[in-house]
Design an enzyme around this catalytic site. Structure first.
Site, PDB file in Angstrom:
ATOM      1  N   HIS A 103       0.809  -1.223   0.000  1.00 58.38           N
ATOM      2  CA  HIS A 103       0.000   0.000   0.000  1.00 58.38           C
ATOM      3  C   HIS A 103       0.840   1.270   0.000  1.00 58.38           C
ATOM      4  CE1 HIS A 103      -3.361  -2.797   1.292  1.00 58.38           C
ATOM      5  NE2 HIS A 103      -3.679  -2.317   0.120  1.00 58.38           N
TER       6      HIS A 103
ATOM      7  N   ASP B 269     -18.413  -1.166 -11.457  1.00 56.63           N
ATOM      8  CA  ASP B 269     -17.305  -1.663 -12.276  1.00 56.63           C
ATOM      9  C   ASP B 269     -16.355  -0.510 -12.610  1.00 56.63           C
ATOM     10  OD1 ASP B 269     -15.632  -2.760 -14.124  1.00 56.63           O
ATOM     11  OD2 ASP B 269     -17.204  -3.616 -15.376  1.00 56.63           O
TER      12      ASP B 269
ATOM     13  N   ASP C 284      -5.615  -0.432  -8.292  1.00 50.07           N
ATOM     14  CA  ASP C 284      -5.260  -1.420  -7.266  1.00 50.07           C
ATOM     15  C   ASP C 284      -6.109  -2.663  -7.520  1.00 50.07           C
ATOM     16  OD1 ASP C 284      -4.640  -2.806  -4.999  1.00 50.07           O
ATOM     17  OD2 ASP C 284      -5.473  -1.351  -3.599  1.00 50.07           O
ATOM     18  N   SER C 285      -5.770  -3.349  -8.597  1.00 48.57           N
ATOM     19  CA  SER C 285      -6.614  -4.447  -9.074  1.00 48.57           C
ATOM     20  C   SER C 285      -6.146  -5.794  -8.553  1.00 48.57           C
ATOM     21  CB  SER C 285      -6.567  -4.490 -10.595  1.00 48.57           C
ATOM     22  OG  SER C 285      -5.254  -4.814 -11.011  1.00 48.57           O
TER      23      SER C 285
END
Lengths: 286, 286, 286, 286
Positions: free
Chosen positions: A62, A137, A155-156
Site C-alpha cells: 500500500h 465496475d 489497485d486491481s
C-alpha cells in the site's frame, strides 16, 4: 494443528501459511472472499483463493502503490482508486492534507464490508471524510470521467476473474482521458519472475505504453506475493518518476511510513537487467 | 508425480518446489548434500535440507555478492572467497581481467565435487586459471592472512551448522586484518523479514560494525530464499559503496550480467524504513 | 482453493483433507474444537487438531463400537457411554427398542453443543428420550457405579489430553465393577500398524486383561484414522464375542446398518497374525 | 529434511510419506519407475507416481493375493502370475512345496530389474527354480493358454496405463479358458471407499461375473493404499472360497505368514453392508 492455506505460485511451486482459524468465508456476487488468522502473517484476505493482503506485509504494497506518485505530482488534489476495496491505498492517501477528494470505485461491496470487520487496520482508510465510495465496475466508471483526476491508482486483482478488464488497452486509454493534463496513473503490475506472471506484466506494460508517454516500472519486496518480487507501473503524461521527485517537499510532510522513503523511491525504479529486457522487448515493438 | 521439496521459512511458513528427480544425496563430513531436478527452478542444491541455490535464480545471488564491491574498488587484484563451494562467486569474479589471484576457502570438498558434476553452469567458476582452492575452515584460513586481499567475499551458509563461525566478531575482525588498507568485505547478510532471520541479520551487522568503519547493507530479490528479500553487507575501510561507484569504468568492462547494473547498484543500497530501523538500532548501541 | 487440514499419522506420514470452509473453532475448558467442511468427507470434527469423525465414514466407527456388544448380550437394557459427545454411539444404541436407560458421561459440554449444531446426523443420538447426559469426568463418574450397567461403551479420544484417564488400569477396574455380572465393556482400542499406536493398543489390552476374564480385540476399516486399520476391545465377564453372538435374534430386530452385519461381526474378530502376536505378548506376561 | 512423496487418493485427499532419499528413477518403455527410501515405510516403489509397494506393508498385499486361493484349491501345481514384477506374489507361492511350475508374465522387465536391486526382500521370489519369467503383455500371453493353470493371480496395477487391459471382459474370459476345470483366478480388486475406486471395483466385479460362476470379494487392511481398505476378487470354476477352505491341510504346511491365517481367511470374505451392496448392484444386472 496442521491447517494450511496454500497458494500455488506456479503449478510447480507452492507457498503455504499455517492457519490458526478461518474467520470468514463468503461467496459474493463476484468472487469468493476468505479471511484467515495465521501466526506468521496475522489476519489475511484471499479472493477466489488468491492471496490479497496480510496484516504483516500489506504496508509494503500500500505504501508503494501510493507514495511514489504522490511524491512526484506537485499538487495532487483529486485522486481515484480503482479496486482497492480493502482500504489500504485510501489509508495511505488520506495521510496527505492537500488531497481534496478521494474517490474509490470497488466492484464488490462485500470485500469492503469484510475488510471493515476483519482488517480494520487496513480498512480504516474508508473513515476519512474526503472518501467517496462507488460500488461499480471500475471499467465503466472511468469511461465517463474526463480531465478529472490528478492521480489514478489501479489497485486491481490479477488479470483474470473480476480484475480482468482492468488490464485492457481500452481501460488504460480511459484512465488517460480521466486524468488531467499532468496526471499520473499507477497500477499493480504483477511480477517479473515466474514465466506466466512475467507475461502478464509484459502485456500490461505494452498496453500502457500505447496510451501514456512516460511509462516506467518500479519494484518492491512483498514476501507473500509470488517470488516476493513485485512491480508497479508508473504512467504519466508529464512528470518523470525520478527526476520530478520532490524530495524536500515530501519530507516536509513528515508522513510516517514503514517501507517507503525518497531514497528507496529512486532506487525502486532501478530494475534488474532481466526485467528491463522484458519491458524493452515490448517497448521496441511499437 | 507429487514429489516435493519443502523448506520451512519459519515454523509457520512453507515454500515447496515440485521435484522431478533427486540427482544426488551425500553425507559429507560436515553436512548432508542433496541435488534435485525441478520443473520450476531446474537443478537445485540443498545443504542439510536448506536451499542453497537453484539453476534458475542463482545468477541474482552471485552477481549481487560480487559486482557491487568490484565496481567500487578501483583496482581489485587479489580476491578471497570464503565458502562459495558452488563456484558461482568465482564465475562472476573471473569475468574481470584485472583480477590476478582468486583464492577460495571451502570447508567441504564434496560440495565442490557435487556442484562440478550437477551444476556445471555455476561450478565453471573453478575452471579459471587464477583460482586457487583451499579445502579448509575459512575461520582458520583467514586468521593467518595479513594485508593480503583487496576484496573478501563471505559466501557462507546460514549462521548455524558449518557456517556458524563465519558470523562471529572474531571472524570479521580477522577479515579486516586480512584486507589491505583499502579493502572491502562483502557478506551474505540474511533477510530482514521473518523475525529470526531479522535477528541474525541484525547480529551480523552489529558484529561487522565493530570492525569496519563503513558498513552498509544492500538488498536483492531472490525468489527461492525466505521472503524473497535478501541482504548483503558491504564493509569497507575506505570506499563508500555508492559515492565511490565507478560507473563509467564498470560499463567499459562490458561484462554481461543478467541482474546487476550500475543503476541497480545504487538503488540496492536504498533500504525500506523498517530495515534501516533494525540496522540503526544496533549501530546506535555502540 | 488450496486449503488443507493435515493430520500427522506419525512424524513421517501425513494425511491431508482439502477443506472448503472452517465452520467452527472453539477453545473449550478442555480442548480446542474445530469443525470443517470438506468435499471428500463432508463435515468433520477435530479435537486438539486430531481427527475425530467425518460425516462420510463415521458410520463405520459408530456401528462397530456399538453393535457387536449389543448382538452378543442377551438382554442389554442399561447402557453407559463414556465420552462419545458427538452422539454417534447413542444414535446406534437408540435403535434398540429393548434399551431402557442410555446414560452418557461426556466431560466437555461444548463438544456436544458443537456437534448438535454442525453434525446433526450424528448428534441426533441425543434426541432419544431414554438418554441422560452427565457432563463430568468419566473416570470419576464410573467410580461411583456398582453393578449398574449391562454394557459400557468407552468412546474415548486418544490416550493423551482429556482422554488419558480412560486408558488406565484403575478406570478399567471401575468399569468392571460398574458392570453387572454378565456385563460387557467395549472400548476404542487404537491401531496396530504404526509403532506408537501399536504400543498404545498393546498397553490398553494389557490393562483390560488385568480386570476382565474375556478380552478380545476386533477390527474395522476406518479410512480417516491412522493406517485405516482400527481396533476395538471387547471385554466381557461372561459372554464370548463370537460364540455368544445371537445371529437370528439380531437379524430379527431388522436394524438398518451400513457397515455392520453378523457375518462381518464374526469376521472382525479374526485378526492378522502380526496383530495377534502383539496382543499375545502382553497376555502371556501375566 | 522436508522431502515428501504424496499420492492423491482423490483430488481432495492426499497421503504423504516423508522421503529420506530417492534411490532410483527410470523411464521404461511402459512407465516411470521410482524407488524411495522412507523412515516410516522403508524402501518403496511407485509406478507413474502411484504407490505400488512398501517394504513395511507389502506382506499384507502379497500374502492376501496368494494364500486364500492356495488354501482352497486341493492341489495347486501350475500357477500363473500376471503382472507382479516385484516378485512378492512369487515369494509367497514359492513357499508351497506342491507347486510344480510358477509362470510369471510381466510386461516391463525394468520393474523386475529395479526390484531385484532395491527390494530384494520382495524380489527374492524370482530366485525359486520353478519360476519361469515371460516378459510380455499378460493380455496376449493368456490368450494362447488353454486348460493350463490351477491358479492365476492377476497382480495388476490400477485400471489405467499399462494395467488397463487387465481389467477387461476379454481378459477375464481368457483367464477362464487358461484355467483348468477347477481353476481359481484371484485379482487385485481396487477399493470400495472413494467413489472412483468403488466404480473401478464394481466394474471389475461385473466383468468377472460374466465369465466365472463363483465370484466373491475379500478384503484386507493395507495402510499405504487409498482408504486402507483393499479388495481382492476370488473367481472360481468349482471351489467355494470359504466352504472349501482346507484349514487342517493348510496349517499342516506350517508356512510362516505375518498377516494371513485361516481364521482371517474366512473373516476376510465377510464384507461390510455398503460393499456388499455395491457388488450386488452389478450382480443383479445380469
Amino acid at each position: 494443528m496442521e491447517f494450511w492455506y496454500t497458494e500455488k505460485h506456479t503449478n510447480d511451486v507452492k507457498f503455504s501459511i499455517r492457519v490458526d482459524k478461518q474467520l470468514a468465508s463468503i461467496d459474493s456476487e463476484f468472487q469468493r472472499i476468505d479471511v484467515f488468522e495465521s501466526p506468521a502473517f496475522g489476519t489475511f484476505l484471499t479472493l477466489d483463493g488468491y492471496m490479497m493482503l496480510t496484516e504483516k506485509d500489506e504496508f509494503i504494497y500500500h505504501e508503494m502503490i501510493v507514495h511514489p506518485a504522490m511524491a512526484v505530482h506537485p499538487n495532487p488534489e483529486n485522486i481515484l482508486v480503482i479496486g482497492g476495496g480493502d482500504g489500504g491505498a485510501l489509508r495511505e492517501l488520506a495521510k496527505y492534507p492537500g488531497v481534496k477528494t478521494l474517490d474509490i470505485v470497488e466492484i464488490d461491496k462485500l470485500v469492503v464490508d469484510v475488510c471493515k470487520k476483519w482488517l480494520p487496520q487496513t480498512a480504516c482508510g474508508f473513515d476519512d471524510s474526503r472518501v467517496r465510495v462507488f460500488y461499480q465496475d471500475g471499467l465503466k466508471y472511468v469511461r465517463s470521467c474526463i480531465d478529472k483526476y490528478d492521480i489514478i491508482i489501479v489497485d486491481s486483482t490479477d488479470p483474470f476473474g473480476p480484475g480482468e478488464g482492468l488490464f485492457t488497452k481500452e481501460f488504460y486509454g480511459n484512465c488517460f482521458k480521466a486524468l488531467k493534463e499532468d496526471g499520473i496513473m499507477v497500477n499493480q503490475h504483477e511480477s517479473p519472475f515466474y514465466p506466466k506472471d512475467a507475461e502478464a506484466m509484459q502485456r500490461a506494460h505494452k498496453r500502457i505504453t500505447e496510451s501514456f508517454g512516460i511509462c516506467r516500472v518500479y519494484q518492491a519486496h512483498i514476501p507473500t506475493y509470488p517470488s516476493g518480487h513485485w512491480l508497479f507501473g508508473f504512467a504519466s503524461k508529464k512528470y518523470h518518476p525520478v527526476r520530478d521527485l520532490k524530495v524536500r517537499k515530501w519530507k516536509a510532510l513528515d508522513l510516517k511510513t514503514h517501507y517507503y522513503n525518497t531514497n528507496l523511491h529512486a532506487g525502486s525504479f532501478a530494475l534488474p537487467n532481466y526485467v528491463e529486457e522484458i519491458l524493452r522487448n515490448v517497448e521496441s515493438e511499437e
